[in-house]
Design a protein around this motif. Structure first.
Motif, mmCIF file in Angstrom:
data_model
loop_
_atom_site.group_PDB
_atom_site.id
_atom_site.type_symbol
_atom_site.label_atom_id
_atom_site.label_comp_id
_atom_site.label_asym_id
_atom_site.label_seq_id
_atom_site.Cartn_x
_atom_site.Cartn_y
_atom_site.Cartn_z
ATOM 1 N N TRP A 69 1.524 -0.710 -10.471
ATOM 2 C CA TRP A 69 2.140 -0.584 -9.297
ATOM 3 C C TRP A 69 2.487 -1.810 -8.518
ATOM 4 C CZ3 TRP A 69 5.319 3.153 -7.882
ATOM 5 C CH2 TRP A 69 4.995 4.680 -8.141
ATOM 6 N N GLY A 70 1.440 -2.525 -8.455
ATOM 7 C CA GLY A 70 1.370 -3.869 -7.857
ATOM 8 C C GLY A 70 2.418 -4.833 -8.290
ATOM 9 N N ALA A 71 2.428 -4.844 -9.662
ATOM 10 C CA ALA A 71 3.306 -5.716 -10.558
ATOM 11 C C ALA A 71 4.790 -5.257 -10.290
ATOM 12 C CB ALA A 71 3.058 -5.643 -11.937
ATOM 13 N N ALA A 72 4.964 -4.113 -9.788
ATOM 14 C CA ALA A 72 6.479 -3.482 -9.611
ATOM 15 C C ALA A 72 6.739 -4.005 -8.172
ATOM 16 C CB ALA A 72 6.617 -1.936 -9.632
ATOM 17 N N PHE A 73 5.608 -3.921 -7.156
ATOM 18 C CA PHE A 73 6.055 -4.473 -6.021
ATOM 19 C C PHE A 73 6.176 -5.815 -5.670
ATOM 20 C CE2 PHE A 73 4.213 -6.374 -2.380
ATOM 21 C CZ PHE A 73 4.849 -6.007 -1.217
ATOM 22 N N LEU A 74 5.529 -6.679 -6.559
ATOM 23 C CA LEU A 74 5.598 -8.266 -6.891
ATOM 24 C C LEU A 74 7.024 -8.299 -7.477
ATOM 25 C CD1 LEU A 74 2.135 -9.248 -7.942
ATOM 26 C CD2 LEU A 74 3.265 -9.470 -5.607
ATOM 27 N N ALA A 75 7.340 -7.507 -8.254
ATOM 28 C CA ALA A 75 8.647 -8.130 -8.831
ATOM 29 C C ALA A 75 10.123 -7.834 -7.814
ATOM 30 C CB ALA A 75 8.940 -7.115 -10.092
ATOM 31 N N GLU A 86 6.703 -10.560 6.069
ATOM 32 C CA GLU A 86 6.079 -9.733 6.797
ATOM 33 C C GLU A 86 6.772 -8.439 6.790
ATOM 34 O OE1 GLU A 86 5.049 -13.749 8.391
ATOM 35 O OE2 GLU A 86 7.013 -12.508 8.045
ATOM 36 N N LEU A 87 8.074 -8.393 6.759
ATOM 37 C CA LEU A 87 8.705 -7.096 6.545
ATOM 38 C C LEU A 87 8.508 -6.640 5.100
ATOM 39 C CD1 LEU A 87 10.627 -5.119 7.634
ATOM 40 C CD2 LEU A 87 12.601 -6.697 6.670
ATOM 41 N N VAL A 88 8.823 -7.480 3.992
ATOM 42 C CA VAL A 88 8.502 -6.905 2.683
ATOM 43 C C VAL A 88 6.860 -6.266 2.425
ATOM 44 C CG1 VAL A 88 8.154 -7.727 0.289
ATOM 45 C CG2 VAL A 88 9.954 -8.614 1.556
ATOM 46 N N MET A 89 5.982 -7.011 3.108
ATOM 47 C CA MET A 89 4.614 -6.492 3.071
ATOM 48 C C MET A 89 4.393 -5.445 3.761
ATOM 49 S SD MET A 89 2.970 -8.697 0.667
ATOM 50 C CE MET A 89 1.459 -7.862 1.191
ATOM 51 N N GLY A 90 4.945 -5.045 4.868
ATOM 52 C CA GLY A 90 4.722 -4.210 5.752
ATOM 53 C C GLY A 90 5.353 -2.804 5.049
ATOM 54 N N ILE A 91 6.622 -3.001 5.002
ATOM 55 C CA ILE A 91 7.369 -1.628 4.603
ATOM 56 C C ILE A 91 6.997 -1.568 3.099
ATOM 57 C CG2 ILE A 91 9.504 -0.760 4.036
ATOM 58 C CD1 ILE A 91 10.601 -2.004 6.531
ATOM 59 N N GLY A 92 7.033 -2.622 2.075
ATOM 60 C CA GLY A 92 6.722 -2.403 0.672
ATOM 61 C C GLY A 92 5.404 -1.681 0.502
ATOM 62 N N VAL A 93 4.249 -2.451 0.994
ATOM 63 C CA VAL A 93 3.158 -1.889 1.007
ATOM 64 C C VAL A 93 2.843 -0.314 1.319
ATOM 65 C CG1 VAL A 93 0.390 -2.234 1.384
ATOM 66 C CG2 VAL A 93 1.952 -4.172 0.951
ATOM 67 N N ALA A 94 3.514 0.001 2.296
ATOM 68 C CA ALA A 94 3.491 1.550 2.835
ATOM 69 C C ALA A 94 4.265 2.380 1.948
ATOM 70 C CB ALA A 94 4.091 1.515 4.276
ATOM 71 N N CYS A 95 5.248 1.885 1.240
ATOM 72 C CA CYS A 95 6.069 2.695 0.340
ATOM 73 C C CYS A 95 5.066 2.756 -0.977
ATOM 74 C CB CYS A 95 7.274 2.119 0.027
ATOM 75 S SG CYS A 95 8.612 2.090 1.150
ATOM 76 N N VAL A 96 4.566 1.832 -1.639
ATOM 77 C CA VAL A 96 3.734 1.721 -2.735
ATOM 78 C C VAL A 96 2.492 2.922 -2.544
ATOM 79 C CG1 VAL A 96 1.904 0.700 -4.118
ATOM 80 C CG2 VAL A 96 4.278 -0.414 -3.457
ATOM 81 N N ILE A 97 1.724 2.742 -1.272
ATOM 82 C CA ILE A 97 0.770 3.528 -1.098
ATOM 83 C C ILE A 97 1.171 5.037 -0.957
ATOM 84 C CG2 ILE A 97 -0.878 4.154 0.891
ATOM 85 C CD1 ILE A 97 -1.144 1.249 1.567
ATOM 86 N N GLY A 122 -6.407 -1.117 -7.980
ATOM 87 C CA GLY A 122 -5.687 -1.793 -8.948
ATOM 88 C C GLY A 122 -4.643 -2.318 -8.151
ATOM 89 N N VAL A 123 -3.755 -1.505 -7.204
ATOM 90 C CA VAL A 123 -2.780 -2.056 -6.259
ATOM 91 C C VAL A 123 -3.467 -3.150 -5.427
ATOM 92 C CG1 VAL A 123 -1.215 -1.554 -4.545
ATOM 93 C CG2 VAL A 123 -1.769 0.061 -6.346
ATOM 94 N N VAL A 124 -4.482 -3.008 -4.636
ATOM 95 C CA VAL A 124 -4.956 -3.903 -3.728
ATOM 96 C C VAL A 124 -5.425 -5.103 -4.562
ATOM 97 C CG1 VAL A 124 -7.061 -4.360 -2.237
ATOM 98 C CG2 VAL A 124 -5.748 -2.191 -2.069
#
Length: 205
Positions: A69-75, A86-97, A122-124
């Motif tokens: 999941w973390g690799a998909a987010f980083l891709a 900040e936008l990618v981390m805020g919205i993206g992390v919320a979606c992954v969680i 693993g994500v964190v």
């Protein structure tokens, strides 16, 4: 001193020695000795979950899913270079969680991939290692995502060795069965038995 307290004290001493000794091969055989404290995370997670020993495989596989999941987010993050971090981390992390908390209990809840705390870990770890690597001094080794899986897997092996060795030694010293982790037949010896709840008597008229 009660038998339980004696067992806990022996377990604490054995745990300190065994964890230190079991870290030595990782520190000497890999270039990532700096990250050897991360080996303790699987130990902490396993005993916090109070899972049976057979759950170690599921914990490892769930962690691998979290790294994926973390690799998909980083891709996705690398495919959006113009979007503020900040936008990618805020919205993206919320979606992954959200996806982790929804998909793994609902779809994989009855499989070895359903241990949500291990998935989230693993994500964190994937996000932390990738985003904090820029803060390391030049030449410092950086664990990539496969290395995170190796580190966690090594920690799971350490956990299994801890359980087997501690239970064997404590049982021999105290002359009683000791379980560092619960089994299908009995709970952990560290947990005091919970007295049964008796229904309150109904008031008579």
């Amino acid at each position: 001193m009660s038998l339980q307290n004696k067992g806990i004290l022996i377990q604490a001493g054995l745990g300190a020695v065994l964890v230190t000794v079991l870290m030595i091969p990782f520190q000497s055989l890999t270039p990532l000795a700096l990250y050897s404290p991360m080996l303790i995370l699987p130990v902490m997670l396993f005993f916090t979950l109070q899972a049976p020993p057979r759950a170690l495989l599921g914990m490892f596989l769930s962690f691998v899913c979290g790294v994926a999941w973390g690799a998909a987010f980083l891709a996705v993050q690398s495919a959006l270079p113009g979007v503020p971090l900040e936008l990618v981390m805020g919205i993206g992390v919320a979606c992954v969680i959200f996806l982790v908390l929804a998909v793994h209990p609902l779809v994989f809840g009855r499989t070895p991939l359903g241990m949500v705390p291990a998935v989230l870990l693993g994500v964190v770890e994937a996000l932390l290692v990738t985003n904090l690597s820029v803060l390391l001094p030049d030449g410092a080794p950086v664990p990539n995502l496969p290395w995170l899986v190796v580190i966690f897997g090594y920690g799971c092996v350490m956990t299994l060795i801890l359980i087997l060795v501690q239970d064997k030694i404590i049982g021999a010293l105290l002359g009683a069965q000791w379980r560092s982790a619960p089994t299908d037949e009995a709970p952990s010896s560290q947990i005091p038995p919970t007295p049964p709840v008796r229904p309150s008597p109904r008031p008579t008229a």
